[in-house]
Motif scaffolding. Structure first.
Motif, short mmCIF file in Angstrom:
data_model
loop_
_atom_site.label_atom_id
_atom_site.label_comp_id
_atom_site.label_asym_id
_atom_site.label_seq_id
_atom_site.Cartn_x
_atom_site.Cartn_y
_atom_site.Cartn_z
N GLY A 293 76.30 16.23 32.95
CA GLY A 293 76.39 16.37 31.50
C GLY A 293 76.47 17.83 31.06
N ARG A 294 76.51 18.01 29.75
CA ARG A 294 76.61 19.36 29.19
C ARG A 294 75.50 19.54 28.15
NH1 ARG A 294 82.83 19.81 27.36
NH2 ARG A 294 82.76 21.97 28.05
N THR A 295 74.98 20.75 28.07
CA THR A 295 73.93 21.05 27.09
C THR A 295 74.33 22.28 26.30
OG1 THR A 295 72.67 22.57 28.48
CG2 THR A 295 72.20 20.22 28.74
N PRO A 296 73.74 22.42 25.08
CA PRO A 296 74.10 23.58 24.24
C PRO A 296 73.35 24.85 24.60
CG PRO A 296 72.55 22.17 23.07
CD PRO A 296 72.86 21.47 24.37
N VAL A 297 72.68 24.88 25.75
CA VAL A 297 71.90 26.05 26.14
C VAL A 297 72.82 27.16 26.63
CG1 VAL A 297 70.09 26.91 27.68
CG2 VAL A 297 69.93 24.60 26.73
N GLU A 298 72.74 28.30 25.97
CA GLU A 298 73.55 29.43 26.39
C GLU A 298 72.88 30.13 27.58
OE1 GLU A 298 74.56 32.18 23.36
OE2 GLU A 298 75.31 30.64 21.99
N GLY A 299 73.68 30.49 28.54
CA GLY A 299 73.15 31.20 29.70
C GLY A 299 72.25 30.33 30.55
N GLY A 300 72.43 29.02 30.50
CA GLY A 300 71.60 28.11 31.28
C GLY A 300 72.01 28.08 32.73
N THR A 301 71.39 27.16 33.46
CA THR A 301 71.67 27.06 34.89
C THR A 301 72.88 26.20 35.20
OG1 THR A 301 70.30 25.08 35.17
CG2 THR A 301 69.19 27.21 35.33
N GLY A 302 73.29 25.38 34.21
CA GLY A 302 74.37 24.44 34.46
C GLY A 302 73.90 23.18 35.14
N THR A 303 72.60 23.05 35.35
CA THR A 303 72.04 21.85 35.98
C THR A 303 71.21 21.07 34.95
OG1 THR A 303 70.02 22.95 36.73
CG2 THR A 303 71.95 23.07 38.18
N ILE A 304 70.67 19.95 35.37
CA ILE A 304 69.98 19.08 34.42
C ILE A 304 68.69 19.68 33.88
CG2 ILE A 304 70.97 16.97 35.38
CD1 ILE A 304 68.22 16.42 36.69
N VAL A 305 68.18 20.77 34.48
CA VAL A 305 66.99 21.41 33.95
C VAL A 305 67.25 21.98 32.55
CG1 VAL A 305 67.33 23.78 34.81
CG2 VAL A 305 65.01 22.83 34.64
N ASP A 306 68.53 22.14 32.18
CA ASP A 306 68.87 22.61 30.84
C ASP A 306 68.71 21.54 29.77
OD1 ASP A 306 69.51 25.08 31.85
OD2 ASP A 306 71.66 24.70 31.97
N HIS A 307 68.70 20.29 30.16
CA HIS A 307 68.53 19.20 29.18
C HIS A 307 67.12 19.22 28.61
CE1 HIS A 307 72.41 17.29 29.80
NE2 HIS A 307 72.24 17.38 31.11
N ALA A 308 67.00 19.08 27.32
CA ALA A 308 65.69 19.19 26.66
C ALA A 308 64.68 18.19 27.22
CB ALA A 308 65.85 18.99 25.15
N ASP A 309 65.10 16.96 27.46
CA ASP A 309 64.13 15.96 27.91
C ASP A 309 63.70 16.21 29.34
OD1 ASP A 309 62.59 13.55 27.33
OD2 ASP A 309 63.80 12.64 28.91
N VAL A 310 64.61 16.67 30.18
CA VAL A 310 64.22 17.02 31.55
C VAL A 310 63.26 18.20 31.53
CG1 VAL A 310 65.04 17.85 33.78
CG2 VAL A 310 66.34 16.10 32.55
N ARG A 311 63.55 19.19 30.69
CA ARG A 311 62.65 20.35 30.58
C ARG A 311 61.27 19.88 30.07
NH1 ARG A 311 63.95 25.95 29.99
NH2 ARG A 311 65.94 25.32 30.89
N ARG A 312 61.26 18.93 29.11
CA ARG A 312 59.99 18.39 28.61
C ARG A 312 59.21 17.70 29.72
NH1 ARG A 312 58.09 13.61 27.80
NH2 ARG A 312 60.11 12.67 28.33
N MET A 313 59.89 16.90 30.53
CA MET A 313 59.19 16.19 31.61
C MET A 313 58.61 17.17 32.62
SD MET A 313 61.30 12.67 32.42
CE MET A 313 62.94 13.38 32.52
#
Length: 572
Positions: A322-342
């Motif tokens: 998937g894609r997330t609106p995080v600038e300068g992110g890793t490009g992996t699922i750790v950028d997704h808000a819910d994954v980061r929350r978990m």
């Protein structure tokens, strides 16, 4: 991914959160200074990473088996156990008189947690032996101590505890096992025990069972139970394993997890045993083993949770989806808000549970070193919280780890599911978590709440201190503690114990939530409001601490509405 023992986390906890220096300032533990502690943690971490962790999947996939009456353990377990024993990791807190290191229980607890995160199935073996060593140190005769303790301390022999029977689980007083005097100071033990962790193995010279049984004149219930040591092989005149005793492993349980650990059904047919402690006083002697084992099991939950968290984090840092609106992110699922929350939730709760467990261990050490009644009460009060919250956290973290993996978490090859299967038993071991919560609102409030209030006073005093530098974190901790104080006062005032029991589980969880916030706040203060632990404290206090309100609201509901729902209603 490789497992990394949380050595630096423990060093920070000991230095800034639970104050191990208070323990090492006592005469009893003065040798365990910071340099010694750091060296021990580092070496234990290396052993966990290099010796134990490679067996994590091996034990799960192979499991222990019973072949022609002999327990066969997974490949590599015997060699790893040999290194554990040779390194002295079984006897870190044992009495130096019998070859132990005499170190604080806090250090042993930290090492055990790291071992659990590396390979819970194997760590269960030394934990059982450690508990037996402690029980014998406190209750056995000098002759029994001289025969058994040196062998248990070196790991040449292993120890177990035998409580449960098919008809007697948590209600130990319903046991049927009997002990008949042989006339020579020994006893003939007859009965069947189930769920015996590491009931046998193929790598120690002997296995020594602590068995609860009833003497002919033993009264019904727990007051008539005695404790006996019953070895697999009866020691000869020189103290070495001699003839086989009249006992056997009937079968091994087929379990959800911890496949590498043989959980045995044990049969005793007039097996020779020796009394430990006084006749009919077996429960008191056994509880010496069980109480610290409860803290140990709490840390098993934390350890497995740590392994699950590391596993999930590594996956999240690699998996692209998937894609997330995080600038300068890793490009992996750790950028997704819910994954980061978990991931943040997992990390924050593990820190809270670990800090609670270490605070309990420090209280045990201070009680041992000083004999002070307040430290003893503090240790007793924190034990059920450390056990229940540690194991509940481990289960929640392992389950969340599966969720971070998504569909791959449900596939056994990734290893995420093993953590969830292995850790599930910990909330049942050593008294279910419901029993722990009943103990907390029952026995542990029998002092009118004094031990609880002393703890609450400390939390509020620290929050007051923290207001000068971290007011946005200190204020909610202080306010939550006031709510907890009011809830505790309500429970103490209840004369109908069922009103206490009905709210005991949410009360324990709410208490743990606030303790966790207190220790996170201490960590932020220790870090001087800068760094990853301060960020984690902010996450915990702003997002997770508010759960206390709903939990404590449940705790004061009483039992009436529960029993307004009849048995018939439950089946309707």
């Amino acid at each position: 991914m490789p497992y990394r023992a949380p050595v630096t986390d423990y060093q920070f906890l000991f230095d800034h959160v639970v104050d191990l220096a208070t323990v090492t300032a006592t005469e009893r533990f003065s040798d365990a200074d910071k340099d010694v502690t750091d060296a021990i943690l580092t070496e234990a971490g290396r052993m966990c990473e290099e010796v134990m962790y490679p067996l994590q999947r091996v034990g799960d996939l192979t499991g222990s088996v019973l072949e022609n009456g002999v327990v066969r353990t997974p490949k590599g377990f015997a060699e790893a156990y040999g290194q554990i024993a040779e390194g002295g990791w079984i006897s870190t807190s044992a009495d130096p008189e019998f070859g132990g290191m005499g170190l604080p229980h806090s250090i042993t607890t930290a090492v055990n947690e790291m071992m659990s995160g590396a390979c819970l199935s194997l760590q269960l073996n030394p934990l059982m032996t450690q508990g037996q060593i402690e029980a014998l140190e406190h209750h056995a005769s000098d002759e029994i101590k001289a025969t058994y303790l040196p062998k248990l301390v070196t790991g040449e022999w292993a120890g177990t505890m035998n409580l449960t029977e098919p008809q007697a689980g948590s209600d130990v007083g319903a046991l049927n096992s009997k002990a008949e005097p042989n006339g020579d100071g020994s006893y003939a033990i007859t009965g069947q025990k189930i769920f015996i962790t590491w009931g046998d193995n193929d790598f120690t010279g002997n296995v020594c069972h602590l068995v609860l049984a009833r003497l002919p004149d033993g009264a019904p219930g727990t007051k008539g139970i005695s404790l006996f040591i019953v070895p697999r092989n009866i020691p000869d005149a020189s103290g070495e394993p001699g003839v086989a005793n009249s006992l056997k492993v009937v079968s091994l349980e087929h379990k959800l997890g911890i496949h590498g650990s043989p959980t045995a059904v044990m049969q005793y047919d007039g097996a020779t045993g020796w009394l430990i402690g006084e006749p009919h006083d077996g429960m008191r002697a056994m509880f010496t083993m069980m109480n610290n084992a409860r803290l140990g099991v709490g840390c098993q939950g934390i350890g497995v949770g740590e392994g699950a968290y590391q596993h999930a984090l590594a996956y999240a840092l690699e998996r692209k989806q998937g894609r997330t609106p995080v600038e300068g992110g890793t490009g992996t699922i750790v950028d997704h808000a819910d994954v980061r929350r978990m991931l943040a939730t997992m990390r924050a709760d593990l820190f809270a549970a670990r800090a609670i467990a270490m605070a309990c261990a420090v209280a045990i050490d201070m009680s041992t070193a000083t004999g002070d009644a307040e430290w003893k009460a503090r240790a007793a009060f924190l034990t059920p919280i450390a056990k229940a919250f540690g194991t509940d956290t481990g289960i929640a973290v392992a389950e969340m780890g599966v969720q971070v993996h998504g569909g791959m978490g449900f596939i056994e090859e990734t290893g995420a599911a093993q953590y969830a299967r292995d850790v599930r038993i910990t909330s049942i071991y050593e008294g279910t978590n419901g029993i722990q919560s009943m103990d907390l609102v029952g026995r542990k409030l029998m002092d009118g709440g004094e031990a609880a209030y002393r703890l609450l006073d400390e939390i509020e005093a620290h929050a007051e201190e923290a207001r000068a530098t971290l007011p946005e974190l200190a204020e909610p901790v202080w306010e939550a503690t006031e709510t907890l104080r009011e809830t505790t006062e309500w429970l103490v005032a209840q004369t109908d114990m069922n009103n206490r029991f009905a709210g005991s589980v949410p009360f324990l969880k709410g208490f743990a939530r606030i303790l966790g916030a207190h220790y996170h706040l201490r960590a932020a203060m220790g870090e001087e409001d800068k760094g990853p632990r301060t960020k984690l404290a902010r996450f915990y206090i702003t997002r997770m601490l508010p759960e206390h309100s709903g939990l404590l609201s449940q705790a004061v509901r009483g039992a009436e509405d529960l029993y307004a729902i009849s048995v018939e209603d439950l089946g309707a």
